[in-house]
Design a protein around this motif. Structure first.
Motif, PDB file in Angstrom:
ATOM      1  N   GLU A   5       0.827  -1.211   0.000  1.00 14.15           N
ATOM      2  CA  GLU A   5       0.000   0.000   0.000  1.00 14.15           C
ATOM      3  C   GLU A   5       0.857   1.255   0.000  1.00 14.15           C
ATOM      4  O   GLU A   5       0.566   2.228  -0.689  1.00 14.15           O
ATOM      5  CB  GLU A   5      -0.934  -0.008   1.205  1.00 14.15           C
ATOM      6  CG  GLU A   5      -2.047  -1.027   1.125  1.00 14.15           C
ATOM      7  CD  GLU A   5      -2.875  -1.069   2.399  1.00 14.15           C
ATOM      8  OE1 GLU A   5      -2.593  -0.285   3.338  1.00 14.15           O
ATOM      9  OE2 GLU A   5      -3.791  -1.896   2.461  1.00 14.15           O
ATOM     10  N   GLU A   6       1.915   1.227   0.774  1.00 10.86           N
ATOM     11  CA  GLU A   6       2.808   2.391   0.832  1.00 10.86           C
ATOM     12  C   GLU A   6       3.482   2.635  -0.524  1.00 10.86           C
ATOM     13  O   GLU A   6       3.572   3.772  -0.985  1.00 10.86           O
ATOM     14  CB  GLU A   6       3.866   2.185   1.918  1.00 10.86           C
ATOM     15  CG  GLU A   6       4.732   3.404   2.129  1.00 10.86           C
ATOM     16  CD  GLU A   6       5.693   3.243   3.291  1.00 10.86           C
ATOM     17  OE1 GLU A   6       6.716   3.950   3.269  1.00 10.86           O
ATOM     18  OE2 GLU A   6       5.425   2.417   4.191  1.00 10.86           O
ATOM     19  N   MET A   7       3.919   1.561  -1.174  1.00 13.74           N
ATOM     20  CA  MET A   7       4.539   1.697  -2.502  1.00 13.74           C
ATOM     21  C   MET A   7       3.530   2.238  -3.507  1.00 13.74           C
ATOM     22  O   MET A   7       3.853   3.096  -4.331  1.00 13.74           O
ATOM     23  CB  MET A   7       5.093   0.347  -2.976  1.00 13.74           C
ATOM     24  CG  MET A   7       6.300  -0.125  -2.193  1.00 13.74           C
ATOM     25  SD  MET A   7       7.711   0.975  -2.360  1.00 13.74           S
ATOM     26  CE  MET A   7       8.132   0.698  -4.048  1.00 13.74           C
ATOM     27  N   ARG A   8       2.308   1.739  -3.463  1.00 11.24           N
ATOM     28  CA  ARG A   8       1.263   2.206  -4.364  1.00 11.24           C
ATOM     29  C   ARG A   8       0.981   3.697  -4.140  1.00 11.24           C
ATOM     30  O   ARG A   8       0.857   4.470  -5.089  1.00 11.24           O
ATOM     31  CB  ARG A   8      -0.003   1.378  -4.151  1.00 11.24           C
ATOM     32  CG  ARG A   8      -0.982   1.471  -5.285  1.00 11.24           C
ATOM     33  CD  ARG A   8      -2.153   0.492  -5.154  1.00 11.24           C
ATOM     34  NE  ARG A   8      -1.728  -0.808  -4.635  1.00 11.24           N
ATOM     35  CZ  ARG A   8      -2.205  -1.387  -3.526  1.00 11.24           C
ATOM     36  NH1 ARG A   8      -3.153  -0.815  -2.824  1.00 11.24           N
ATOM     37  NH2 ARG A   8      -1.775  -2.562  -3.114  1.00 11.24           N
ATOM     38  N   ASN A   9       0.916   4.100  -2.874  1.00 14.36           N
ATOM     39  CA  ASN A   9       0.693   5.519  -2.557  1.00 14.36           C
ATOM     40  C   ASN A   9       1.830   6.391  -3.059  1.00 14.36           C
ATOM     41  O   ASN A   9       1.607   7.476  -3.597  1.00 14.36           O
ATOM     42  CB  ASN A   9       0.511   5.707  -1.044  1.00 14.36           C
ATOM     43  CG  ASN A   9      -0.824   5.177  -0.564  1.00 14.36           C
ATOM     44  OD1 ASN A   9      -1.764   5.022  -1.341  1.00 14.36           O
ATOM     45  ND2 ASN A   9      -0.913   4.880   0.728  1.00 14.36           N
ATOM     46  N   ARG A  10       3.052   5.923  -2.888  1.00 19.14           N
ATOM     47  CA  ARG A  10       4.207   6.699  -3.368  1.00 19.14           C
ATOM     48  C   ARG A  10       4.196   6.819  -4.896  1.00 19.14           C
ATOM     49  O   ARG A  10       4.510   7.864  -5.445  1.00 19.14           O
ATOM     50  CB  ARG A  10       5.509   6.067  -2.895  1.00 19.14           C
ATOM     51  CG  ARG A  10       5.760   6.280  -1.442  1.00 19.14           C
ATOM     52  CD  ARG A  10       7.084   5.736  -1.011  1.00 19.14           C
ATOM     53  NE  ARG A  10       7.233   5.890   0.425  1.00 19.14           N
ATOM     54  CZ  ARG A  10       8.379   5.854   1.042  1.00 19.14           C
ATOM     55  NH1 ARG A  10       9.486   5.649   0.377  1.00 19.14           N
ATOM     56  NH2 ARG A  10       8.439   6.004   2.354  1.00 19.14           N
TER      57      ARG A  10
END
Length: 102
Positions: A5-10
Motif C-alpha cells: 500500500e505504501e509503494m502504491r501511494n508513493r
C-alpha cells in the motif's frame, strides 16, 4: 499500512508530480512530431514521384495516374491529421505552462 500500500501511494504521488506530468506531455509531443515528420516525408516523396514521371506516371498510363491520385488524398489526409494533432498538443502544453508558472 503494509509495504504494498505504501509503494502504491508513493507511485501515485510521483505520478501527480509536475515533472511526471511534464514528461508524459513531452513524450506525447515527441511521438506526434515524429508522426508529422514521417507523414510530411511521404507526401514529398509521393509528389516528387509524380513530378519526375517515375513508376509509369505519365499521361499515357491512366491506371497509374488514378492510383497516384488515390494515394495523394490518403497521404494528404494523414499529413493534415498529424499536423492538427501537433497543433493541439502545442496548445495544451502552452495552457499547462501557464498553470505551472503559478
Amino acid at each position: 499500512m503494509n509495504l504494498n500500500e505504501e509503494m502504491r501511494n508513493r507511485e501515485q504521488d510521483l505520478d501527480q508530480m509536475l515533472a511526471s506530468r511534464l514528461g508524459r506531455d513531452l513524450e506525447a509531443l515527441r511521438v506526434t512530431i515524429d508522426d508529422y515528420s514521417q507523414d510530411m516525408n511521404l507526401v514529398v516523396e509521393h509528389f516528387t514521384e509524380f513530378l519526375t514521371g517515375a513508376n509509369g506516371l505519365n499521361v499515357i498510363d491512366q491506371k497509374a495516374v488514378r492510383a497516384w491520385k488515390r494515394d495523394s488524398s490518403r497521404l494528404l489526409r494523414n499529413y493534415l491529421a498529424t499536423r492538427m494533432t501537433l497543433r493541439d498538443y502545442q496548445k495544451a502544453l502552452g495552457s499547462r505552462r501557464q498553470v505551472w508558472a503559478i
